[in-house]
Scaffold this motif. Structure first.
Motif, short mmCIF file in Angstrom:
data_model
loop_
_atom_site.label_atom_id
_atom_site.label_comp_id
_atom_site.label_asym_id
_atom_site.label_seq_id
_atom_site.Cartn_x
_atom_site.Cartn_y
_atom_site.Cartn_z
N ARG A 214 -16.22 -3.30 16.74
CA ARG A 214 -16.69 -4.01 15.74
C ARG A 214 -18.11 -3.59 15.19
O ARG A 214 -18.32 -3.58 14.04
CB ARG A 214 -16.70 -5.33 16.10
N SER A 215 -18.93 -3.08 15.95
CA SER A 215 -20.14 -2.44 15.76
C SER A 215 -20.35 -1.27 14.76
O SER A 215 -21.28 -1.10 14.09
CB SER A 215 -21.06 -2.18 16.84
N SER A 824 -24.62 -2.42 21.90
CA SER A 824 -23.72 -2.85 20.80
C SER A 824 -24.79 -3.52 19.72
O SER A 824 -24.88 -3.33 18.51
CB SER A 824 -22.94 -3.81 21.08
N ASP A 825 -25.92 -4.32 20.22
CA ASP A 825 -26.88 -4.83 19.51
C ASP A 825 -27.70 -3.81 18.83
O ASP A 825 -28.11 -4.17 17.47
CB ASP A 825 -27.77 -5.86 20.35
N ARG A 828 -25.74 -2.19 15.83
CA ARG A 828 -25.65 -3.51 14.79
C ARG A 828 -27.09 -3.39 14.11
O ARG A 828 -27.09 -3.56 12.78
CB ARG A 828 -25.23 -4.78 15.10
N LEU A 832 -26.89 -2.31 10.25
CA LEU A 832 -26.91 -3.54 9.21
C LEU A 832 -28.56 -3.77 8.64
O LEU A 832 -28.65 -4.59 7.70
CB LEU A 832 -26.65 -4.73 9.86
N SER A 934 -22.88 -10.06 15.53
CA SER A 934 -21.58 -9.63 15.18
C SER A 934 -20.85 -10.57 14.01
O SER A 934 -19.74 -9.99 13.36
CB SER A 934 -20.53 -9.56 16.53
N ALA A 938 -20.20 -6.79 7.58
CA ALA A 938 -20.58 -5.35 7.73
C ALA A 938 -20.84 -4.91 6.56
O ALA A 938 -19.78 -4.66 5.39
CB ALA A 938 -19.12 -4.86 8.30
#
Length: 945
Positions: A214-215, A824-825, A828, A832, A934, A938
């Protein structure tokens, strides 16, 4: 230490000499290696780097092939690494890659060496340091060398940049904050025109996306461009792996990529790329019917291919399809069934797994019948694969697929008779489990258990001992459903039970005890008497007559002789007629039990000894009461009769309480008594026991060497002697057993001499399982695999007892690695735009504008991204298509503010870098920023446009 002499340098043994010496050693190789290790330990301390590097090279060879420890050479490897010669550096880096790990004491000393070589102008030295860093990098090395890795990600030398991209995986894993420094440049490499760079960067993103796909959704435009433009099959395979994980997360993306993937399936001739396209469709694009039909056609091509590897891949893909599209499996059922007879074991196992995916309530009996037929003619390994698959599928969800438990109990009995069956433990557990859970199946279980117990040939198969243990327990626990309990006692105490392990033989004796008690009580309850007032109230059917009493008196006293019964006096099966609880049958039953268990009163196994003495004591107690009553018959006859009945009733009540299934977590819910302290281990056991020696696992049985030495008698000799004593009895009983149960014996060949031993187990091929013809099996499978309605006349499914807190073992979920969450953070945040990229002044080129080489492609790439964004927004509604033009104008109107915001973020990042005194600032979430990153939409980052 003094410098090395010229003689040491000239006559030092090289690696080639060491290998030649090893090859010439036909014997004595350990001694040769030990001598070589002594030379290496002496040479590696030399101040001459040439001698030291040669010794380190030989040590690396011995460590790699002969697993010798080389941790003592850690510091010496660093000394060789400091040499200016490239040959020495190469040896040192190789040795460091072998012996360094996270806890190596001198690991911190290599940081400056790596930094020096990473910034070297010699690309080969840079390549060596990158290769070493990818194997030994820990948190400190990854943090300290991130600036150098960032610089190498834009190196003009393709080989160096490709290796730097590969090292990023290790650096991100150890130090997730490196993402904020390197990720932008990593993404920029996706636009490279060099196929080696693109291959390396796509491989890195494929690994990253496998942990948290997802990232990486914002990078879908770049992956789509590579999917459409690339002609490298290896790169396309990696991109397809990425889209197989991204497509289920975003339906609009799936709609966009399904057509290019179908084009590749139609055009490509490369089997590897074709299979990856098929796997992407069946795993991530299964909602598109046209793509699925095309994938199934290609899967059939794999199944029909002569290459076993391609056939296996086809079966694997078909297993994935079967979860949602059973029609695809039905179209290829002939190939699947034939694959069960393939010579390749992996193909057979995969086809078996595919067949089990098609099992349902309506066809479980037919498919099990087909599979058991294959088990009969398969090799032992695959035979047990089949049996294990049937057992696991039928027992799943607490036997949720089983409607007819009588059939399933019979199936377990048939499995037990398969010659190669080695699933005794699983069958044992299920025989007992369904007996505890399903009341209605207990009569059939007792019938199946009786058929297993009465066949003496099964006792010689050690793989069936656990099954026979369950059959004995079921027969004793639910003896009230037996058609002939006398026959059960005879089967449980037959002579060949001496072949069983002691633990299982003890279960046989205990079950015989239960059956004996049931027979005695049944006989008492069947004899009615008018004098019911003098008998216990719990004997509601009346009191027994004096028949049993007189028979026991005859048994105890005899004709004025001893009470011992010789084998010739009473035929063990003379009066054991079906359901005939006469006093003659009870007397013969007691004789059989006493005759079989009397030799076991001297057994060397404590379990057998205890249970045999319990049964014999119970019989002696009854005989004693009868004997004393006979001496004073005129005074206390009636009271002793009541006492005998009470003893039998009391013993039966002890066995009559019904058992039920127990949860695996039941012990955890038992409250601990006050004052009880439970420790996690037995660390204090030695202090408590003192000098007392700990018992061995077999110490609770006298079957140990120490016992043999003490008494001076070999237990094996005792067993042989005991077997010889029983041989005469076994021979006399064998003829009667053959006469009464001849249907369980195979006809012996006339040319063979008649032996007193029992024949081998029955051949289950003679049973009506299924025909051996493969074509008939395929026709039968067509009917079995076809879904059909349940017949309305079938009997209702019996009640299955289920536990409130679940019947499965508790599943311990593995907590996610905090490093993976941090990675992952960080990804993102970068994609983002929720965090400025933190770095040092030496990393100011992070915010540089694209080079002039990429400026020519900037407009073309931006148009591609905008087009993909429009297609992702277009979800198929006409209103969305009509408003596409307005959306495009809106995108153009907001482009300038977006660039302005991007410049503001870069300025803020520069100010932050000037204020920070640390090399790498930690990420802190803003108060007004949503915590669930998350869950945000996106968005394509600015630096991708």
């Amino acid at each position: 230490m003094a410098g090395a002499s010229l003689m040491d340098t000239l006559f030092q043994r090289t690696l080639e000499d060491l290998i030649k010496g090893l090859r010439q050693q036909l014997i004595g190789e350990p001694a040769f290696i030990s001598k070589a290790m002594e030379e290496i330990r002496r040479e590696i301390k030399s101040t001459d780097l040439s001698i030291k590097s040669t010794a380190l090279l030989k040590l690396s060879y011995l460590s790699s092939l002969h697993f010798y420890d080389m941790s003592f050479a850690d510091f010496h490897a660093l000394e060789v690494l400091s040499s200016p010669r490239f040959a020495h550096k190469k040896i040192a880096y190789h040795a460091i890659s072998l012996c360094f790990h996270d806890t190596t004491p001198v690991l911190l000393l290599i940081t400056n060496h790596l930094r020096k070589d990473l910034t070297s102008t010699n690309e080969y030295e840079v390549s060596l340091s990158l290769q070493c860093l990818s194997k030994i990098a820990n948190v400190d090395l990854a943090r300290d060398l991130t600036p150098e890795i960032f610089t190498l990600l834009s190196s003009s030398k393709v080989h160096v940049r490709k290796q730097a991209i590969g090292v990023v995986l290790r650096v991100f894993e150890k130090y997730p904050d490196a993402v904020r420094v390197c990720f932008k440049r990593l993404v920029e490499n996706l636009e490279s025109s060099d196929p080696q760079i693109v291959s390396a960067i796509v491989g890195v993103f494929c690994e990253l996306a496998s942990k948290d796909p997802r990232s990486y959704l914002p990078l879908a435009p770049e992956f789509y461009r590579i999917l459409v433009d690339s002609r490298n099959n290896w790169v396309l395979i990696k991109v397809l792996k990425i889209f197989a994980q991204l497509a289920p997360l975003e339906p609009r993306l799936a709609k966009r990529v399904v057509e290019p993937i179908c084009d590749y399936m139609r055009r490509t001739v490369a089997k590897s790329l074709l299979f990856e396209c098929v796997r992407t469709v069946v795993s991530g694009l299964s909602d598109y019917e046209s793509a699925m039909k095309l994938a199934v056609v290609k899967i059939r091509e794999f199944l029909l291919d002569d290459d076993p590897n391609l056939k296996y891949l086809g079966l694997q893909a078909l297993s994935t399809v079967a979860q949602k599209h059973l029609w695809a499996v039905l179209e290829n059922k002939e190939i699947v069934i034939k694959s069960l007879s393939d010579v390749d074991p992996t193909i057979k196992v995969e086809s078996l797994r595919l067949v089990m995916e098609m099992v349902s309530e309506t066809n479980v009996a037919e498919i099990s019948k087909v599979l058991l037929n294959y088990a009969l003619k398969s090799d032992p390994e695959f035979c047990n694969w089949i049996i294990g698959s049937i057992l696991s599928t039928c027992s799943g969800n607490v036997y949720g697929m089983i409607v007819d438990f009588d059939w399933y109990a019979s199936l377990l009995g048939e499995m037990s008779r398969i010659p190669h069956c080695q699933k005794g433990e699983e069958i044992e557990n299920q025989l007992i489990d369904i007996g505890l859970r399903v009341r209605d199946v207990r009569p059939q279980l007792v019938h199946v258990g009786r058929d297993l117990l009465i066949d003496p040939a099964l006792l010689g198969n050690p793989f069936l001992h656990r099954i026979l243990s369950a059959a004995a327990w079921v027969s004793g626990e639910y003896v009230e459903f037996s058609r002939n309990p006398f026959e059960l006692v005879e089967a449980l105490l037959q002579p060949r039970t001496s072949l069983l392990p002691p633990a299982i033989r003890a279960i046989y004796i205990q079950s015989a005890f239960k059956v004996l008690t049931f027979c005695l009580l049944t006989y008492l309850l069947q004899r009615e008497s008018t004098a019911s007032s003098s008998w216990p109230d719990n004997l509601q059917s009346g009191v027994p007559s004096s028949d049993l009493y007189e028979s026991l008196a005859d048994l105890s006293v005899g004709n004025g002789a001893s009470a011992t019964v010789t084998p010739g006096e009473v035929s063990p099966s003379a009066s054991l007629e079906k359901n005939n609880f006469s006093h003659e049958s009870i007397v013969n039953l007691l004789n059989v039990v006493e005759l079989a268990l009397s030799p076991l009163s001297g057994s060397h196994d404590v379990e057998i000894l205890e249970r045999a003495l319990n049964v014999l004591g119970f019989i002696d107690l009854i005989k004693e009461k009868v004997l004393n009553s006979s001496a004073h018959k005129e005074n206390s006859s009636e009271g002793k009769e009541v006492e005998v009945a009470e003893i039998v009733q009391l013993m039966h009540d002890a066995f009559s309480e019904e058992l039920g299934p127990v949860s695996v977590s039941a012990q955890e819910r038992v409250p601990l008594p006050d004052g009880l302290i439970l420790k996690e281990n037995l660390i204090d056991l030695e202090a408590i026991c003192g000098d007392i020696g700990l018992p061995s696992p077999n110490s609770f049985s006298f079957d140990s060497t120490s016992y043999e030495e003490t008494v001076g008698i070999s237990l094996s000799n005792l067993e042989i002697k005991e077997g010889l004593e029983q041989s005469n009895e076994s021979t006399s009983l064998l003829a009667e057993h053959r006469k009464r149960h001849g249907l369980y014996y195979l006809p012996s060949d006339k040319s063979e001499t008649i032996s007193n031993d029992y024949p081998p187990a029955n051949d289950p091929r003679s049973q009506d399982i299924a025909t051996d013809d493969t074509n008939d099996l395929i026709k039968f499978a067509e009917q079995s695999f076809a879904p059909r309605r349940k017949p309305s006349h079938t009997k209702p499914r019996p009640v299955v007892v289920k536990l409130d807190d679940g019947d499965e073992m508790p599943i311990v979920t593995k907590k996610p690695d905090p490093k993976d969450d941090s990675l992952s953070d960080a990804v993102r945040d970068v994609l983002l735009g929720s965090e400025t990229i933190i770095g040092t002044s030496s990393q100011s080129n992070l915010s540089d504008k694209p080079s002039s080489k990429r400026k020519g492609k900037e407009k073309q790439n931006r148009d591609l991204h905008l087009e993909l964004k429009e297609n992702l927004v277009d979800d198929g509604n006409p209103s969305s298509r009509r408003s596409k033009h307005h959306s495009h104008e809106k995108e153009r109107r907001h482009k300038s503010p977006r660039k302005k915001n991007a410049e503001e973020r870069r300025d803020n990042g520069r100010k932050e870098k000037q204020k920070s005194s640390h090399l790498h600032g930690r990420h802190r979430q803003r108060a007004d920023e949503p915590s669930n990153v998350s869950a945000q939409i996106a968005v394509i980052p600015d630096f991708l446009l």
